[in-house]
Design a protein around this motif. Structure first.
Motif, mmCIF file in Angstrom:
data_model
loop_
_atom_site.group_PDB
_atom_site.id
_atom_site.type_symbol
_atom_site.label_atom_id
_atom_site.label_comp_id
_atom_site.label_asym_id
_atom_site.label_seq_id
_atom_site.Cartn_x
_atom_site.Cartn_y
_atom_site.Cartn_z
ATOM 1 N N HIS A 28 0.862 -1.181 0.000
ATOM 2 C CA HIS A 28 0.000 0.000 0.000
ATOM 3 C C HIS A 28 0.900 1.234 0.000
ATOM 4 O O HIS A 28 1.698 1.430 0.928
ATOM 5 C CB HIS A 28 -0.908 0.009 1.232
ATOM 6 C CG HIS A 28 -1.854 -1.151 1.283
ATOM 7 N ND1 HIS A 28 -3.014 -1.198 0.544
ATOM 8 C CD2 HIS A 28 -1.800 -2.321 1.969
ATOM 9 C CE1 HIS A 28 -3.645 -2.338 0.777
ATOM 10 N NE2 HIS A 28 -2.916 -3.050 1.636
ATOM 11 N N ILE A 29 0.784 2.038 -1.051
ATOM 12 C CA ILE A 29 1.602 3.243 -1.157
ATOM 13 C C ILE A 29 0.866 4.372 -0.456
ATOM 14 O O ILE A 29 -0.225 4.800 -0.865
ATOM 15 C CB ILE A 29 1.880 3.592 -2.624
ATOM 16 C CG1 ILE A 29 2.627 2.424 -3.286
ATOM 17 C CG2 ILE A 29 2.674 4.881 -2.745
ATOM 18 C CD1 ILE A 29 2.837 2.588 -4.759
ATOM 19 N N ALA A 30 1.437 4.848 0.644
ATOM 20 C CA ALA A 30 0.763 5.833 1.491
ATOM 21 C C ALA A 30 0.622 7.179 0.794
ATOM 22 O O ALA A 30 -0.407 7.845 0.896
ATOM 23 C CB ALA A 30 1.544 5.999 2.794
ATOM 24 N N ARG A 31 1.679 7.568 0.069
ATOM 25 C CA ARG A 31 1.656 8.900 -0.539
ATOM 26 C C ARG A 31 2.513 8.898 -1.791
ATOM 27 O O ARG A 31 3.639 8.409 -1.785
ATOM 28 C CB ARG A 31 2.196 9.932 0.458
ATOM 29 C CG ARG A 31 2.188 11.382 -0.052
ATOM 30 C CD ARG A 31 2.617 12.331 1.064
ATOM 31 N NE ARG A 31 2.702 13.688 0.603
ATOM 32 C CZ ARG A 31 3.786 14.243 0.033
ATOM 33 N NH1 ARG A 31 4.875 13.517 -0.132
ATOM 34 N NH2 ARG A 31 3.775 15.518 -0.350
ATOM 35 N N ARG A 32 1.955 9.407 -2.868
ATOM 36 C CA ARG A 32 2.708 9.519 -4.123
ATOM 37 C C ARG A 32 3.890 10.460 -3.926
ATOM 38 O O ARG A 32 3.735 11.567 -3.417
ATOM 39 C CB ARG A 32 1.799 10.062 -5.227
ATOM 40 C CG ARG A 32 2.500 10.422 -6.523
ATOM 41 C CD ARG A 32 1.480 10.902 -7.552
ATOM 42 N NE ARG A 32 2.128 11.409 -8.739
ATOM 43 C CZ ARG A 32 2.434 12.696 -8.945
ATOM 44 N NH1 ARG A 32 2.131 13.590 -8.013
ATOM 45 N NH2 ARG A 32 3.010 13.077 -10.068
ATOM 46 N N PHE A 58 0.197 7.262 -10.156
ATOM 47 C CA PHE A 58 -0.941 7.273 -9.234
ATOM 48 C C PHE A 58 -1.287 5.872 -8.716
ATOM 49 O O PHE A 58 -2.331 5.678 -8.111
ATOM 50 C CB PHE A 58 -2.151 7.906 -9.919
ATOM 51 C CG PHE A 58 -1.917 9.321 -10.348
ATOM 52 C CD1 PHE A 58 -1.884 10.349 -9.412
ATOM 53 C CD2 PHE A 58 -1.672 9.625 -11.677
ATOM 54 C CE1 PHE A 58 -1.633 11.664 -9.806
ATOM 55 C CE2 PHE A 58 -1.424 10.933 -12.078
ATOM 56 C CZ PHE A 58 -1.400 11.957 -11.151
ATOM 57 N N THR A 59 -0.436 4.907 -8.951
ATOM 58 C CA THR A 59 -0.656 3.559 -8.429
ATOM 59 C C THR A 59 -0.643 3.606 -6.893
ATOM 60 O O THR A 59 0.248 4.216 -6.292
ATOM 61 C CB THR A 59 0.437 2.605 -8.933
ATOM 62 O OG1 THR A 59 0.398 2.574 -10.352
ATOM 63 C CG2 THR A 59 0.219 1.198 -8.388
ATOM 64 N N ARG A 60 -1.643 2.966 -6.283
ATOM 65 C CA ARG A 60 -1.726 2.970 -4.821
ATOM 66 C C ARG A 60 -1.575 1.574 -4.228
ATOM 67 O O ARG A 60 -1.325 1.439 -3.028
ATOM 68 C CB ARG A 60 -3.073 3.561 -4.373
ATOM 69 C CG ARG A 60 -3.207 5.050 -4.638
ATOM 70 C CD ARG A 60 -2.247 5.834 -3.738
ATOM 71 N NE ARG A 60 -2.353 7.275 -3.963
ATOM 72 C CZ ARG A 60 -1.571 7.968 -4.766
ATOM 73 N NH1 ARG A 60 -0.613 7.338 -5.442
ATOM 74 N NH2 ARG A 60 -1.710 9.268 -4.916
ATOM 75 N N ARG A 61 -1.750 0.576 -5.031
ATOM 76 C CA ARG A 61 -1.712 -0.797 -4.513
ATOM 77 C C ARG A 61 -0.980 -1.698 -5.527
ATOM 78 O O ARG A 61 -1.271 -1.660 -6.730
ATOM 79 C CB ARG A 61 -3.139 -1.316 -4.286
ATOM 80 C CG ARG A 61 -3.243 -2.764 -3.837
ATOM 81 C CD ARG A 61 -4.707 -3.164 -3.780
ATOM 82 N NE ARG A 61 -4.865 -4.609 -3.596
ATOM 83 C CZ ARG A 61 -5.033 -5.208 -2.430
ATOM 84 N NH1 ARG A 61 -5.047 -4.484 -1.312
ATOM 85 N NH2 ARG A 61 -5.178 -6.523 -2.346
ATOM 86 N N THR A 108 2.729 -1.303 4.297
ATOM 87 C CA THR A 108 2.612 0.103 3.901
ATOM 88 C C THR A 108 3.984 0.621 3.473
ATOM 89 O O THR A 108 4.983 0.388 4.154
ATOM 90 C CB THR A 108 2.080 0.951 5.058
ATOM 91 O OG1 THR A 108 0.782 0.466 5.429
ATOM 92 C CG2 THR A 108 1.973 2.417 4.650
#
Length: 861
Positions: A28-32, A58-61, A108
């Motif tokens: 899980h990417i907390a912040r770009r 913008f990938t978050r997962r 994370t």
């Protein structure tokens, strides 16, 4: 799936997976990360290859699937990359592969912004197995060694990085961010960059002489031809054969040192190369030397072609035509019916082989016959024919001077002239098919001809060029090359051809290709360029300083400097096969150089020029000599007593402590041509009219000696203080000794002029000169002994690595080797036809030779 297969996938790829037993790591990417235009995931499972995957900013997962049965720790690196693929932020994790019932673990990711943006540089190295190679960077973050290696490192964005590639037996060719042969590659790290370095083996002779400059070699390459497996073979002077594929050209042992003028292949690995003195060589796949065939002629052969393995024709001077066959080592001399020089041969089949040449010579030969049939043309005045080619038996084209293009057909005794509307000279002809036949030559002699038409269509290019050769991979990629590096590409349906940038001003004499992306043009001084359908710029595969070299000297073992015209120079070292350009700081002709034990090389030349070059630097210091007279020779006892001599009795003494030299009183106005000393108190200068003067450190005045001769003395050298030899015109040799004011004349058995002198020891002192003259002198002997050199060429210089390896070099590539105890100095097999000017050897036994055309050769013991 095996243990070596594990995948890095995004969420969408996971949903498509059919491997239900895989372990899953969820990130899980907390912040770009700020400034990131993309993300790169780099994952390593211990003991397994590294894997990469890219994602949008913008990938978050992200999900990482690990195959069933794989355990251990996964090392995860996430990079935030800007638009130039440089790193702006990083995140690192080390997590175990989940097992048990719950085979999914979630983590994370927190990016850390870098204090400075880092751009990755990846360097690939490719070389033959066993070749010692190295690529290192400055700043020192990359040191890549081995025959097949890849190295990478990060550098601050905007940094300047220099890559230096070295190998003692191969030279580097850069591709990617840098292009072409070079010792160094300078990169501005504004983005992520990749560089591939291919090391091409040095081209060496059977006598272990290897080219250092030009590279891959410096001999004229006059012909190129494709053989099997995409290899293009180039043939040239001194028996040189190159096999080119990709960005590298390697030597094939031709089995001869005769100049090769033409090459032809049958579509297999077997091919023929022909040249001077009736030479015909049949060659294989490069694993063994070519075989020389018996031809019953010494006439130079200029062209070769075969209809099949049993009918290979070579033509040349005095109307010479020979036919060779694969089953025999003896070729048959045919009756051509002409004494004109035949320039080209080609056939549509075994029964229709055409040879063309001077003064309208045009004959047709046939398999099984020893006599060729003369053909006529309807051209009013005979022209010299330069080339022949055809698409089929009914469309054979012959081209030549004054716009001549004629078409021949099987069964006809007369060939028909075509209209070209030019009086320019055509030099080459080649076609894609019967309707696209190109003839090129002078700038106004470029046409395309077609079967069925009596008129050829004029072609144009935006710049005047003189073309010597033409070949094409297909209808849209037809290449012509010529004088001064001229190159162009023509396409079907277009009457304007596109000029190409060849990357060289050297003349190109032949072009051929393996395919549209591997087209090779070869020519003057060993020049090889590669052109591709994708670009209007061709890439030189050759490396050269272009200028001729007159003198060479070493500052220390393994490091030498060659200097010549226009102040150009090259520094060569024992650990590299590619020399580095040296800036002398002045445009002048250097004729003599000397190296000190302290690491400095001094050179002297025209207009009073004296320079000092320090070991490890590529910049030299211009010394103020106090004279504008031409200086002929330089030598020193040490860095504090360096002497240069020249016109009107000029002698100047220089020192490493100052950039100024000061004049000595020589007591003569003679032209001083040589200087040498046994020690700082016994330095001898010699010149015209039998002049010999002795100088000493600390004194501003030199003492004249009685030489006993009026001959012009050109050089001086000694084995010790009691045996100093001055040599010169008319075979003159005089021996001088410390403490004596009179020198002794030694008979030499020759009246030929002597130019240079050097010895391996007191009993083996060699003087060389005109018409291959070599004499050997010995301490205590009252005469010098003439030796048989086996050459009549003018010998310019002599030096050796030891008593068994003393080399004298001279005009037309002449090189002989003398050895203590032998009455002969046998010739070394020709390495080049360029005039050779200087020879020098270091304390490790490495011998260097320099000459015209930028020639630098090296021989290892």
């Amino acid at each position: 799936m095996g243990l070596s297969r594990w995948l890095v996938v995004s969420l969408l790829a996971v949903l498509a997976s059919t491997c239900s037993s895989q372990s899953v790591l969820v990130l899980h990417i907390a912040r770009r990360p700020d400034g990131a235009a993309s993300l790169r995931l780099r994952t390593t499972l211990e003991g397994q290859p590294e894997k990469d995957a890219s994602y949008g900013p913008f990938t978050r997962r992200i999900e990482i699937h690990v195959p069933d049965g794989v355990s251990g720790t996964v090392k995860i690196e996430l990079q935030g990359l800007d638009a130039e693929q440089c790193k702006v932020a990083l995140a690192f994790l080390r997590v175990p592969v989940p097992d048990g019932l719950n085979r999914t673990s979630e983590h994370t990711v927190e990016f850390v912004k870098l204090s400075e943006t880092l751009c990755p540089l990846t360097v690939g190295v490719s070389a033959s197995q066993g070749t010692s190679v190295q690529v290192r960077s400055d700043p020192p973050r990359i040191q890549c060694t081995g025959s097949d290696a890849t190295c990478s490192a990060d550098f601050p964005k905007g940094a300047l990085v220099t890559l230096t590639a070295t190998s003692p037996t191969a030279y580097p060719i850069f591709e990617g961010a840098c292009e072409g042969p070079s010792a160094t590659c300078l990169l501005a790290m504004g983005r992520a960059q990749q560089v591939q370095t291919t090391f091409s083996p040095s081209v060496c002779s059977q006598d272990k002489w290897c080219w250092l400059n030009p590279l891959p070699l410096g001999n004229l390459l006059s012909a190129a031809r494709r053989i099997q497996n995409g290899v293009v073979v180039a043939a040239g002077g001194a028996g040189q054969l190159l096999r080119c594929i990709g960005s590298s050209c390697t030597r094939q042992n031709a089995g001869t040192s005769q100049a090769l003028r033409a090459v032809w292949g049958s579509g297999t690995d077997e091919f023929y190369a022909v040249g001077s003195a009736g030479t015909v060589m049949r060659c294989g796949d490069g694993s063994s030397p070519c075989t020389r065939l018996s031809t019953s002629t010494l006439q130079p052969l200029l062209s070769v072609w075969g209809s099949d393995a049993a009918n290979v024709y070579a033509v040349g001077a005095e109307g010479t035509i020979i036919r060779c066959e694969a089953a025999s080592t003896v070729c048959t001399l045919l009756s051509s019916g002409t004494t004109e020089t035949l320039n080209s041969v080609w056939g549509s089949d075994a029964a229709n082989v055409y040879a063309v040449g001077g003064n309208g010579a045009l004959v047709r030969c046939s398999a099984g016959s020893t006599t060729c049939t003369p053909l006529s043309t309807d051209i009013p005045f005979p022209q010299s024919f330069h080339a022949v080619w055809g698409s089929d038996a009914a469309n054979v084209y012959v081209v030549g001077t004054r716009g001549a293009v004629v078409r021949c057909a099987a069964g006809l005794g007369t060939c028909s002239a075509l209209s070209t509307e030019t009086l320019g000279s055509f030099n080459a002809v080649w076609g894609v098919d019967a309707h696209q036949v190109y003839a090129v030559g002078d700038s106004d002699a470029m046409v395309r001809c077609s079967a069925g038409s009596s008129t050829c269509t004029a072609l144009w290019t935006s710049a005047p060029m003189y073309f010597t050769s033409i070949w094409g991979s297909d209808a849209d990629h037809v290449y012509a090359v010529g004088i001064g590096g001229a190159a162009m590409r023509c396409s079907a349906g277009l009457n304007i051809c596109t000029p190409l940038y060849s990357g060289t001003s050297r003349s190109l004499y032949s072009v051929w290709g393996a395919d549209a992306d591997q087209v090779y043009a070869v020519g003057e001084n060993g020049m090889v360029v590669r052109c591709t359908a994708k670009s209007n710029t061709c890439t030189p595969l050759s490396y050269s300083a272009l200028d001729g070299y007159m003198t060479i000297a070493g500052a220390e073992a393994g490091s030498v400097i060659a200097l010549g015209s226009h102040g150009k120079g090259m520094r060569c070292t024992a650990d590299s096969s590619l020399c580095t350009p040296v800036s002398s700081g002045i445009s002048s002709l250097f004729v003599s150089s000397w190296g000190s034990k302290a690491g400095n090389v001094y050179a002297a030349g025209f207009y009073g020029t004296v320079i000092r070059c320090a070991s490890g630097s590529n910049d030299c210091t211009h010394l103020t000599s106090g004279t504008t007279r031409h200086l002929k020779s330089v030598w020193g006892s040490d860095d504090n007593n360096v002497y240069a001599v020249g016109e009107l009795g000029t002698i100047v003494r220089c020192t490493a402590k100052s950039d100024f030299c000061f004049a000595l009183n020589s007591g003569t106005t003679a032209l001083l041509q040589g200087i040498w000393g046994s020690d700082e108190g016994n330095v001898y200068a010699v010149g015209t009219g039998g002049t010999v003067v002795r100088c000493a450190a600390g004194s501003t005045t030199c003492t004249p000696l009685s030489s006993g001769t009026t001959a012009s003395l050109s050089a001086v050298w000694g084995s010790d203080a009691g045996n100093v030899y001055a040599i010169g015109s008319g075979g003159a040799v005089v021996r001088c000794a410390a403490g004596s004011s009179t020198c002794t004349v030694l008979p030499t058995g020759t009246t030929l002029g002597l130019n240079a002198v050097w010895g391996s020891d007191a009993n083996n002192v060699y003087a060389v000169g005109w018409d291959g003259a070599v004499v050997r002198c010995a301490a205590g002997a009252s005469t010098c002994v003439p030796l048989n050199s086996g050459t009549t060429k003018y010998l310019h210089s002599v030096w050796g690595s030891d008593a068994a390896n003393v080399f004298a070099i001279g005009d037309q590539g002449a090189m002989v080797r003398c050895s203590a105890g032998s009455s002969t100095c046998p010739p070394v097999a020709a390495v080049t036809s360029e005039p050779l000017r200087g020879v020098w050897a270091d304390s490790t036994g490495i011998v260097y030779v320099v000459g015209q055309g930028g020639t630098i050769l090296r021989r290892r013991p």
